[in-house]
Design an enzyme around this catalytic site. Structure first.
Site, mmCIF file in Angstrom:
data_model
loop_
_atom_site.group_PDB
_atom_site.id
_atom_site.type_symbol
_atom_site.label_atom_id
_atom_site.label_comp_id
_atom_site.label_asym_id
_atom_site.label_seq_id
_atom_site.Cartn_x
_atom_site.Cartn_y
_atom_site.Cartn_z
ATOM 1 N N LYS A 200 13.395 19.422 1.346
ATOM 2 C CA LYS A 200 13.918 17.536 2.252
ATOM 3 C C LYS A 200 14.378 17.211 1.235
ATOM 4 C CE LYS A 200 12.165 13.719 2.977
ATOM 5 N NZ LYS A 200 12.679 12.608 2.764
ATOM 6 N N GLY A 254 7.355 14.092 -7.543
ATOM 7 C CA GLY A 254 7.185 12.339 -6.670
ATOM 8 C C GLY A 254 6.173 11.667 -7.327
ATOM 9 N N SER A 255 5.932 10.670 -6.636
ATOM 10 C CA SER A 255 4.587 9.605 -7.780
ATOM 11 C C SER A 255 3.463 10.830 -7.438
ATOM 12 C CB SER A 255 4.750 8.306 -7.036
ATOM 13 O OG SER A 255 4.250 8.614 -5.362
ATOM 14 N N THR A 256 1.949 10.151 -8.470
ATOM 15 C CA THR A 256 0.703 10.348 -8.152
ATOM 16 C C THR A 256 0.022 10.006 -6.960
ATOM 17 O OG1 THR A 256 0.888 10.395 -10.436
ATOM 18 C CG2 THR A 256 -1.392 10.976 -9.492
ATOM 19 N N GLY A 259 1.949 12.732 -4.503
ATOM 20 C CA GLY A 259 1.145 14.453 -5.184
ATOM 21 C C GLY A 259 -0.006 14.056 -4.589
ATOM 22 N N GLU A 276 5.039 17.954 -9.421
ATOM 23 C CA GLU A 276 5.331 17.534 -11.026
ATOM 24 C C GLU A 276 5.538 15.840 -10.554
ATOM 25 O OE1 GLU A 276 7.135 14.422 -13.331
ATOM 26 O OE2 GLU A 276 9.345 15.659 -12.553
ATOM 27 N N CYS A 310 9.778 9.802 -14.744
ATOM 28 C CA CYS A 310 8.827 10.264 -14.824
ATOM 29 C C CYS A 310 8.428 10.136 -16.119
ATOM 30 C CB CYS A 310 8.413 11.373 -14.427
ATOM 31 S SG CYS A 310 9.632 12.683 -14.789
ATOM 32 N N GLU A 407 2.789 3.144 -13.915
ATOM 33 C CA GLU A 407 4.231 3.413 -14.116
ATOM 34 C C GLU A 407 4.610 2.961 -12.886
ATOM 35 O OE1 GLU A 407 6.291 7.711 -13.123
ATOM 36 O OE2 GLU A 407 4.947 7.143 -11.807
#
Length: 504
Positions: A200, A254-256, A259, A276, A310, A407
């Protein structure tokens, strides 16, 4: 907001370079790849891919659905058990991965061109990245013949041994800030272990992946269905992939925030996970460092990829005795970072990837002003066309400010200070993230003490952003992730260990 930066007012456009648009991009709308064939998907609808430099439409991609994901997963399941993939010997699997590496060697210019057009990174950087991607696949091409189990001493009438076996279908979801390198660190070990995959790609930067899938079909011996691509939104395609019971593992970047959701959803059927996630990486500068060289290095740590990394060095901690001297040098280095068209050889920083992300980053510039931060340089939009933001350095910040804690994922850094090594480690660890850090010093003892004390998965010394093409692990601590990519450890993340005991 202050605009003391010395760069110009409109981005320079490299018109000659931009006229060389790859034929693949010119082709218009692009189909997904499922079971070795191109498909428009079940919805028949498309999503626009926008050039972040010009804000004009580049092409369209298929708007995938949960039905498309199911079709792709079923194709990957069939390919997983088909002898054309499951029945080949490890050496053959390694040679196929070498063919994949050759694709990037032979088509690196075209793929880098597409990557720069869709996500805004300078072309000289994306071209370098394609070389690194080839090295990644070539590194993992050596793994199939090394996935060995071991024998176990159990006594004279028993034999014990272990096997490393592939998991099945791996779902790969990753970001738009360097699509091909991120995919390589997922797909290469997945294939090396004998898995199949459903990809994806990032919604706003899918064209490189679609061209890659086409090249896999045309120029490698990878059987149909081993690698499938379903394009579309994360909320539909990504969600369906994470929830699908036929997927054995999700490898996600991707973002936390997202995630955490992936972690929660995948846990419902105990899927394997590699996450990650985000970071707010500290850069620790000691008084004994070469301040001029360090200022240039820290500027790159902050601004590389327009700060859309990141691992970006956004929390800049400087020893008090040289704080002002270093701040002046760093301000000059940041202000001198040339902003412009990704195809201009002089460009050091291109646009942000999307309008949505541009609004996100510029919103933090407003937050900085509201919180009372002082802008040493930058702080505004750059130019009047494209998603450009000035390289920005904030000062007079405190640890509780949002621009220090959260972030931003853009070219915005915060300058702070520390007294000694213990204070540096304490302040470096004042974050929920733990992805990366760097320490700049001429003292080897200091470097080792900081590397030992900082709670991050990667610590660089007198450099930043240096990623290996597979030999070393890359993993996040705390809210920066689960598991890791690269290193010999990654093969355990894509295999299952079976114990066999025989009564003799």
């Amino acid at each position: 907001m202050s605009t003391s930066t010395t760069i110009g007012t409109t981005p320079p456009v490299a018109e000659e370079a931009r006229r060389t648009v790859p034929d693949f991009v010119r082709a218009g709308d692009h189909l997904m790849w499922i079971d070795g064939r191109q498909t428009p998907g079940s919805s028949g609808e498309t999503l626009a891919t926008i050039d972040p430099t010009t804000e004009e439409k580049l092409a369209g991609i298929g708007r995938g659905t949960a039905d498309d994901v199911d079709t792709a997963v079923r194709a990957a399941q069939r390919a997983f058990t088909d002898p054309s993939w499951s029945g080949i010997d490890p050496d053959r699997r390694g040679r196929i991965l070498t063919q994949v590496a050759d694709v990037f060697d032979e088509h690196g210019d075209e793929l880098a061109n597409i990557e720069s057009r869709t996500m805004g990174m300078p072309h000289r950087m994306t071209r370098h990245m394609m070389g690194a991607v080839a090295q990644t696949y070539r590194h993992f091409a050596g793994w199939p013949t090394r996935l060995n189990g071991h024998t176990v001493a159990l006594g004279p009438d028993r034999l014990g041994y272990t096997r490393k076996e592939p998991l099945g279908v791996v779902g790969c979801i990753w970001g738009w800030n360097g699509p091909m390198p991120q995919l390589a660190l997922k797909l290469a070990p997945a294939l090396a272990a004998g898995n199949t995959a459903v990809l994806k790609p990032p919604e706003w930067a899918s064209l490189t992946t679609l061209r890659f899938a086409e090249l896999l079909h045309q120029e490698t011996d990878l059987p149909a269905g081993v690698v499938n691509v379903v394009t579309g939104s994360g909320s539909v395609v990504g969600e369906a992939l994470v929830r699908h019971p036929g997927v054995a593992k999700i490898a996600f970047t991707g973002s936390t925030r997202v995630g955490r959701h992936v972690h929660e959803v995948a846990s419902a059927d105990l899927k394997r996970l590699t996450l990650e996630l985000g970071g707010k990486s500290p850069v620790v500068v000691f008084a004994d460092a070469d301040l001029e060289a360090t200022a240039r290095g820290v500027a790159i740590a902050l601004l590389g990829g327009s700060g859309q990394a990141c691992t970006a060095g956004t929390r800049i901690l400087v020893q008090e005795s040289v704080r002002e001297e270093f701040a002046e040098r760093l301000s000059a280095a940041v202000a001198a970072f040339t902003v412009g068209d990704p195809f201009d050889p002089a460009t050091m920083m291109g646009p942000l990837a999307t309008r949505q992300h541009f609004d996100h980053v510029t919103g933090y510039l407003d937050v900085a002003a509201q919180e009372g931060a002082h802008t040493r340089t930058g702080g505004s939009r750059y130019g009047d066309r494209g998603f450009f933001v000035e390289p920005t350095l904030l000062d007079e910040v405190t640890p509780d400010m949002r621009v220090v804690r959260e972030e931003i994922f853009g070219p915005v850094g915060a300058l702070m200070s520390f007294t000694d090594t213990a204070d540096a480690i304490t302040k470096a660890n004042q974050t929920e993230y733990g992805l990366a850090a760097s320490v700049w010093t001429s003292d080897l003892t200091t470097a080792h003490r900081v590397a030992d004390g900082v709670d991050a998965g990667t610590v660089w010394v007198n450099t930043h952003h240096e990623m290996t093409t597979g030999p070393m692990p890359f993993s996040g601590f705390k809210q920066s992730g689960v598991g890791g990519e690269g290193g010999p450890e990654v093969m355990d993340a894509f295999t299952k260990h079976k114990a066999v005991l025989l009564a003799l």
